[in-house]
Design a protein around this motif. Sequence first.
Motif, PDB file in Angstrom:
ATOM      1  N   PRO A 175       0.836  -1.204   0.000  1.00  0.00           N
ATOM      2  CA  PRO A 175       0.000   0.000   0.000  1.00  0.00           C
ATOM      3  C   PRO A 175       0.870   1.253   0.000  1.00  0.00           C
ATOM      4  N   ARG A 176       0.243   2.403   0.014  1.00  0.00           N
ATOM      5  CA  ARG A 176       0.964   3.652   0.199  1.00  0.00           C
ATOM      6  C   ARG A 176       1.493   3.713   1.630  1.00  0.00           C
ATOM      7  N   ALA A 177       2.612   4.410   1.803  1.00  0.00           N
ATOM      8  CA  ALA A 177       3.194   4.522   3.140  1.00  0.00           C
ATOM      9  C   ALA A 177       3.797   5.904   3.341  1.00  0.00           C
ATOM     10  N   ARG A 178       3.735   6.385   4.566  1.00  0.00           N
ATOM     11  CA  ARG A 178       4.357   7.673   4.899  1.00  0.00           C
ATOM     12  C   ARG A 178       5.874   7.577   4.856  1.00  0.00           C
ATOM     13  N   GLU A 179       6.413   6.404   5.200  1.00  0.00           N
ATOM     14  CA  GLU A 179       7.862   6.211   5.155  1.00  0.00           C
ATOM     15  C   GLU A 179       8.154   4.820   4.611  1.00  0.00           C
ATOM     16  N   ILE A 180       9.160   4.729   3.769  1.00  0.00           N
ATOM     17  CA  ILE A 180       9.614   3.449   3.233  1.00  0.00           C
ATOM     18  C   ILE A 180      11.095   3.300   3.560  1.00  0.00           C
ATOM     19  N   ILE A 181      11.447   2.174   4.159  1.00  0.00           N
ATOM     20  CA  ILE A 181      12.841   1.838   4.423  1.00  0.00           C
ATOM     21  C   ILE A 181      13.219   0.709   3.486  1.00  0.00           C
ATOM     22  N   ASP A 182      14.226   0.926   2.683  1.00  0.00           N
ATOM     23  CA  ASP A 182      14.661  -0.075   1.710  1.00  0.00           C
ATOM     24  C   ASP A 182      15.610  -1.054   2.393  1.00  0.00           C
ATOM     25  N   ALA A 183      15.168  -2.298   2.514  1.00  0.00           N
ATOM     26  CA  ALA A 183      15.988  -3.349   3.139  1.00  0.00           C
ATOM     27  C   ALA A 183      16.551  -4.313   2.107  1.00  0.00           C
ATOM     28  N   SER A 184      16.554  -3.931   0.849  1.00  0.00           N
ATOM     29  CA  SER A 184      17.047  -4.819  -0.205  1.00  0.00           C
ATOM     30  C   SER A 184      18.486  -5.245   0.091  1.00  0.00           C
ATOM     31  N   GLY A 185      18.740  -6.533  -0.063  1.00  0.00           N
ATOM     32  CA  GLY A 185      20.067  -7.074   0.173  1.00  0.00           C
ATOM     33  C   GLY A 185      20.423  -7.249   1.626  1.00  0.00           C
ATOM     34  N   ARG A 186      19.484  -6.958   2.520  1.00  0.00           N
ATOM     35  CA  ARG A 186      19.737  -7.090   3.953  1.00  0.00           C
ATOM     36  C   ARG A 186      18.766  -8.082   4.571  1.00  0.00           C
ATOM     37  N   HIS A 187      19.149  -8.614   5.714  1.00  0.00           N
ATOM     38  CA  HIS A 187      18.288  -9.552   6.433  1.00  0.00           C
ATOM     39  C   HIS A 187      17.476  -8.804   7.486  1.00  0.00           C
ATOM     40  N   VAL A 188      16.263  -9.261   7.673  1.00  0.00           N
ATOM     41  CA  VAL A 188      15.329  -8.625   8.595  1.00  0.00           C
ATOM     42  C   VAL A 188      14.884  -9.667   9.613  1.00  0.00           C
ATOM     43  N   ILE A 189      15.040  -9.341  10.886  1.00  0.00           N
ATOM     44  CA  ILE A 189      14.667 -10.277  11.945  1.00  0.00           C
ATOM     45  C   ILE A 189      13.738  -9.581  12.937  1.00  0.00           C
ATOM     46  N   PRO A 190      13.023 -10.358  13.761  1.00  0.00           N
ATOM     47  CA  PRO A 190      12.256  -9.727  14.842  1.00  0.00           C
ATOM     48  C   PRO A 190      13.205  -9.035  15.814  1.00  0.00           C
ATOM     49  N   GLY A 191      12.697  -8.036  16.516  1.00  0.00           N
ATOM     50  CA  GLY A 191      13.507  -7.404  17.545  1.00  0.00           C
ATOM     51  C   GLY A 191      13.986  -8.421  18.561  1.00  0.00           C
ATOM     52  N   ILE A 192      15.242  -8.298  18.967  1.00  0.00           N
ATOM     53  CA  ILE A 192      15.817  -9.202  19.957  1.00  0.00           C
ATOM     54  C   ILE A 192      15.186  -8.925  21.317  1.00  0.00           C
ATOM     55  N   VAL A 193      14.913  -9.987  22.053  1.00  0.00           N
ATOM     56  CA  VAL A 193      14.382  -9.899  23.417  1.00  0.00           C
ATOM     57  C   VAL A 193      15.481 -10.376  24.359  1.00  0.00           C
ATOM     58  N   ASP A 194      16.029  -9.466  25.143  1.00  0.00           N
ATOM     59  CA  ASP A 194      17.087  -9.849  26.097  1.00  0.00           C
ATOM     60  C   ASP A 194      16.447 -10.076  27.463  1.00  0.00           C
ATOM     61  N   PRO A 195      16.448 -11.318  27.944  1.00  0.00           N
ATOM     62  CA  PRO A 195      15.728 -11.615  29.178  1.00  0.00           C
ATOM     63  C   PRO A 195      16.512 -11.363  30.452  1.00  0.00           C
ATOM     64  N   HIS A 196      17.681 -10.688  30.350  1.00  0.00           N
ATOM     65  CA  HIS A 196      18.505 -10.570  31.563  1.00  0.00           C
ATOM     66  C   HIS A 196      19.428  -9.359  31.454  1.00  0.00           C
ATOM     67  N   VAL A 197      18.995  -8.217  31.991  1.00  0.00           N
ATOM     68  CA  VAL A 197      19.828  -7.021  32.012  1.00  0.00           C
ATOM     69  C   VAL A 197      19.725  -6.352  33.385  1.00  0.00           C
ATOM     70  N   HIS A 198      20.769  -5.562  33.710  1.00  0.00           N
ATOM     71  CA  HIS A 198      20.808  -4.757  34.933  1.00  0.00           C
ATOM     72  C   HIS A 198      21.093  -3.317  34.519  1.00  0.00           C
ATOM     73  N   PHE A 199      20.152  -2.418  34.774  1.00  0.00           N
ATOM     74  CA  PHE A 199      20.342  -1.022  34.391  1.00  0.00           C
ATOM     75  C   PHE A 199      20.730  -0.117  35.558  1.00  0.00           C
ATOM     76  N   ARG A 200      20.841  -0.647  36.749  1.00  0.00           N
ATOM     77  CA  ARG A 200      21.456   0.027  37.907  1.00  0.00           C
ATOM     78  C   ARG A 200      20.672   1.194  38.479  1.00  0.00           C
ATOM     79  N   SER A 201      19.575   1.563  37.860  1.00  0.00           N
ATOM     80  CA  SER A 201      18.791   2.685  38.354  1.00  0.00           C
ATOM     81  C   SER A 201      17.428   2.174  38.800  1.00  0.00           C
TER      82      SER A 201
END
Length: 445
Positions: free
Chosen positions: A41-67
């Motif tokens: 369809p029409r889109a407000r923004e198009i990102i060209d990913a040709s020649g690149r691999h696309v994956i789901p966002g990574i889910v990191d189940p273990h981080v410490h942000f200290r705050s």
Amino acid sequence: MDGVDLIVRGGMVVVPGGIVRASLAVRDGVIVGVSDDDALPRAREIIDASGRHVIPGIVDPHVHFRSPGFEYKEDWATGTSAAAFGGVTTVLEMPNSDPPTATAEGLRVKQAIAARDAYVDYGLYGMLGQGNLDALADLARDGVIGLKCFMGNNPIGHLDDGALLEGFEIAARLGLRVAVHAENATIIERRVARLRAAGRQDPPAHLESRPSVCAVDAVGRAITFAEAAGSRLHITHESCKDTLPVIRSAKARGVDVTAETCPHYLLLSADDVARRGPVLRVNPPIREVGHAEGLWAGLTDGTIDMLATDHAPHTPEEKTGRNIWECWSGFGGLETAAPLMLTEVHRGRITLEQYVEWACRAPARVWGLYPRKGALQVGADADIVILDLDADDIIRGDRLRSKSKITPFEGMRTRGRAVCTIVRGRVVMRDGILEGRPGWGRMVT
């Protein structure tokens, strides 16, 4: 299909079962179409990913942000921006801050900070501790992703077996999975005392204080208690091949137990610790040659379910002293994990599909987020990462976006990295530039 907000066009999309060339259409933060270019369809923004691999966002189940409490090491803005540069769109953050997320009040403090500062989505663990069993129902009510308990020695203390079993029973009633740091605290305490009395301050002494039996015993006890209580169990940052038969046996008899490991356990050994020194101090320790191969095999056969970073930043002063007992354990990992694992894809040790299973789908499934997270399909959150698998780089601590510039992988060459990170349809990082804003992240439960 009517017009949409964003199209990620023509990439090689990793889906269950393989890799297909496809475009993703996004409206209101959700994937509304997966199709070839002719059906776009029409889109407000198009990102060209040709020649690149696309994956789901990574889910990191273990981080410490200290705050809150230790913002000089890391805060939610710096930690989640580091996540975005590493292709991580959802983080699950641990409770050992100050105050810890051991009560509803402590949880509200952290929720307010994260809501103000986070660039990516997040879940928060509640603490399962010796003295807060009566607070667990309130934590569940207020949306914790799960509970975390420390069986090994830790500045905030560890549980005795009676409290641990009771905590598992409460967690089972609340429907919460319990993540455990599985080491035997009393063995460690006695070994440390004996080594210090002998004048040992060298980095290998840390591993000697935490032998494999500490992990085998604690994993076995955690499984026994979780099985008796009917609780769901998660073994964090597994470093030891000797625990895998225990986990494998429990899975075979139907115990709901899952496990994670980390890149530093897969790629480093005690030989590296001896060379690099206290920078590599971490709990559980990086072990002798041979453990990494066992962990790789455990990932491949499903005994270990997922990858995590245990992102645990400290200052250089806290990591570089001469006395190993005075150096803090842990280091950052959010920005280095994906390049390191994609390098293993390039080398042929694993496939990209396996990496996506371990880093995206499995943690989302285990923590109740799939297919909203960890999937590129209609109805999923538009958490999308575009990879350049041909990108060469060298890991340099002074280029990390985290406050902590200490990395055990200093100087290592990598092949492959995230070049665009999209969280619920909004570009947070593109071509090495942070485009998102603090507060864009949302809490997941």
